[in-house]
Motif scaffolding. Structure first.
Motif, short mmCIF file in Angstrom:
data_model
loop_
_atom_site.label_atom_id
_atom_site.label_comp_id
_atom_site.label_asym_id
_atom_site.label_seq_id
_atom_site.Cartn_x
_atom_site.Cartn_y
_atom_site.Cartn_z
N ASP A 109 -52.96 62.71 -51.80
CA ASP A 109 -53.93 63.72 -52.19
C ASP A 109 -55.27 63.52 -51.49
N GLU A 110 -55.23 62.87 -50.32
CA GLU A 110 -56.45 62.60 -49.57
C GLU A 110 -56.45 63.38 -48.25
N ARG A 111 -57.63 63.42 -47.63
CA ARG A 111 -57.79 64.03 -46.31
C ARG A 111 -58.58 63.04 -45.45
N ALA A 112 -58.06 62.76 -44.27
CA ALA A 112 -58.70 61.80 -43.38
C ALA A 112 -59.67 62.50 -42.44
N ALA A 113 -60.84 61.89 -42.24
CA ALA A 113 -61.80 62.41 -41.27
C ALA A 113 -61.17 62.38 -39.88
N PRO A 114 -61.60 63.28 -38.96
CA PRO A 114 -60.97 63.36 -37.63
C PRO A 114 -60.99 62.05 -36.85
N ASP A 115 -61.98 61.20 -37.08
CA ASP A 115 -62.05 59.94 -36.35
C ASP A 115 -61.57 58.75 -37.18
N TRP A 116 -60.91 59.05 -38.31
CA TRP A 116 -60.53 57.97 -39.24
C TRP A 116 -59.64 56.92 -38.59
N LEU A 117 -58.54 57.33 -37.99
CA LEU A 117 -57.59 56.36 -37.45
C LEU A 117 -58.21 55.57 -36.30
N ARG A 118 -58.88 56.26 -35.40
CA ARG A 118 -59.52 55.57 -34.27
C ARG A 118 -60.55 54.55 -34.76
N THR A 119 -61.32 54.94 -35.77
CA THR A 119 -62.35 54.04 -36.29
C THR A 119 -61.73 52.82 -36.95
N MET A 120 -60.67 53.02 -37.73
CA MET A 120 -59.99 51.89 -38.37
C MET A 120 -59.42 50.92 -37.33
N ILE A 121 -58.81 51.47 -36.30
CA ILE A 121 -58.21 50.63 -35.26
C ILE A 121 -59.29 49.85 -34.51
N ASP A 122 -60.37 50.54 -34.14
CA ASP A 122 -61.46 49.86 -33.42
C ASP A 122 -62.05 48.74 -34.26
N CYS A 123 -62.23 49.00 -35.56
CA CYS A 123 -62.81 48.01 -36.45
C CYS A 123 -61.89 46.80 -36.60
N ALA A 124 -60.58 47.06 -36.70
CA ALA A 124 -59.61 45.97 -36.81
C ALA A 124 -59.59 45.12 -35.55
N ASN A 125 -59.61 45.77 -34.38
CA ASN A 125 -59.57 45.03 -33.12
C ASN A 125 -60.84 44.22 -32.92
N GLU A 126 -61.99 44.78 -33.29
CA GLU A 126 -63.25 44.08 -33.09
C GLU A 126 -63.43 42.92 -34.08
N SER A 127 -62.96 43.11 -35.32
CA SER A 127 -63.17 42.10 -36.35
C SER A 127 -62.09 41.03 -36.38
N GLY A 128 -60.87 41.41 -35.98
CA GLY A 128 -59.74 40.50 -36.10
C GLY A 128 -59.30 40.28 -37.53
N ALA A 129 -59.80 41.10 -38.47
CA ALA A 129 -59.49 40.93 -39.89
C ALA A 129 -58.04 41.27 -40.19
N ASP A 130 -57.54 40.72 -41.28
CA ASP A 130 -56.16 41.00 -41.71
C ASP A 130 -56.06 42.35 -42.42
N THR A 131 -57.10 42.71 -43.16
CA THR A 131 -57.15 44.03 -43.79
C THR A 131 -58.50 44.67 -43.50
N VAL A 132 -58.48 45.97 -43.26
CA VAL A 132 -59.71 46.74 -43.08
C VAL A 132 -59.67 47.90 -44.06
N SER A 133 -60.66 47.97 -44.94
CA SER A 133 -60.73 49.03 -45.94
C SER A 133 -61.86 49.98 -45.63
N GLY A 134 -61.69 51.25 -46.02
CA GLY A 134 -62.72 52.25 -45.82
C GLY A 134 -63.01 53.01 -47.09
N PRO A 135 -64.10 53.75 -47.11
CA PRO A 135 -64.50 54.47 -48.33
C PRO A 135 -63.66 55.70 -48.59
N VAL A 136 -63.47 55.99 -49.88
CA VAL A 136 -62.83 57.23 -50.33
C VAL A 136 -63.92 58.05 -51.01
#
Length: 319
Positions: A109-136
């Motif tokens: 029941d959610e809608r992702a912003a147009p840059d959501w996936l790209r932003t999550m991937i960039d953040c994961a690659n830059e941080s090296g974190a195991d989980t990356v969470s974003g706001p709802v």
């Protein structure tokens, strides 16, 4: 390195054709940018450029199949008739290829912003974190009640991008795939009908050393259903939290059912929470201040734990 080609979005759905249509449309509109396939700008809506998507339909009849195949032909559609949210999530995880680098979870029941996936991937690659969470971002309609705004029920989402000490949730998160494909982590199906399966999973991951990150720019939106805009629904949510807490204690003891000694421990913690919540609520009233959700939730959690200790079941996701 995570790219759009090796990141798999997992969505579990149950009889929500309207919201699911909006989610699928938002995923089709993703701007993959540099995270997309080599040489692709990310603007094409062709199937080859769409994000990798796994949809698990948890309805008994497979109601969503035609919709998913029609609106997102490249999606991997799975019908999981076993009822329960944890069973559905495990079916999605099981379908993730062994060469995947990331698994992302969204609600139907959610809608992702147009840059959501790209932003999550960039953040994961830059941080090296195991989980990356974003706001709802939750929308409460045109005229939300005043008590809701002051209740404290709305979850905080104003964290800065960076290391995050809280526990992830499956409503907007990226997880390194090796936690599922190599380490074998799964959602505990003891939580299938009460919820809390994501809190349990990410708690176990953190205990095993998983590092969490918050990405403030990776936003998704949701509309809160009218039936949830009520104090009664919030009371039930607090009671459910008590049942979830009791189930975690049972599972940590590696038991299917609590022993008499564990029932006593659950009941004792329930009494403590009940008393603490009652004290906080009374203090707010003595100050003539409004009682917030964060004050009264301890009381409700305590009541839920006492119910669990007495053998009562709570099934928010029951069929």
């Amino acid at each position: 390195m995570i790219t759009a080609a090796n990141a798999y979005i997992c969505v579990c759905t149950y009889r929500r054709p309207g919201p699911l249509a909006e989610l699928l449309a938002s995923l089709r509109a993703q701007d993959l940018g540099a995270s997309g396939p080599p040489g692709d700008s990310g603007q094409s809506t062709g199937a080859a450029q769409l994000p990798q998507l796994i949809v698990v339909d948890n309805s008994p009849e497979g109601d969503a199949e035609a919709q998913v195949r029609g609106r997102y032909p490249s999606a991997h559609y799975i019908h999981e008739p076993r009822p329960g949210i944890a069973a559905a999530r495990n079916a999605a995880v099981q379908a993730v290829p062994t060469d995947a680098e990331a698994v992302l979870f969204l609600d139907d029941d959610e809608r992702a912003a147009p840059d959501w996936l790209r932003t999550m991937i960039d953040c994961a690659n830059e941080s090296g974190a195991d989980t990356v969470s974003g706001p709802v971002i939750t929308h409460f309609g045109e005229d939300p009640p005043a008590w809701l705004q002051s209740s404290g029920f709305i979850r905080r989402i104003d964290f800065p991008t960076g290391p995050w000490g809280l526990r992830a949730a499956t409503n907007n998160v990226l997880v390194r795939a090796h936690w599922f494909t190599r380490l074998g982590f799964r959602f505990d199906e003891a939580f299938s009908f009460i919820g809390g399966e994501d809190s349990d999973l990410f708690g176990r991951m953190q205990a095993a050393g998983a590092r969490s990150w918050w990405c403030a720019e990776a936003q998704v939106e949701e509309d809160l259903p009218a039936e949830r805009l009520s104090p009664a629904w919030m009371r039930q949510r607090g009671i459910r939290a008590g049942h979830v807490r009791a189930t975690k204690l049972i599972r940590r003891a590696q038991l299917e059912h609590p022993t008499p000694a564990l029932r006593l421990r659950i009941a004792a913690e329930g009494v403590v929470r009940l008393g603490y919540g009652a004290t906080r609520t009374a203090a707010r009233r003595l100050k003539r201040a409004p009682v917030r959700y964060v004050d009264s939730v301890y009381h409700r959690e305590g009541w839920g734990m006492l119910q669990a200790a007495a053998g009562r079941r709570y099934e928010e996701y029951g069929r």
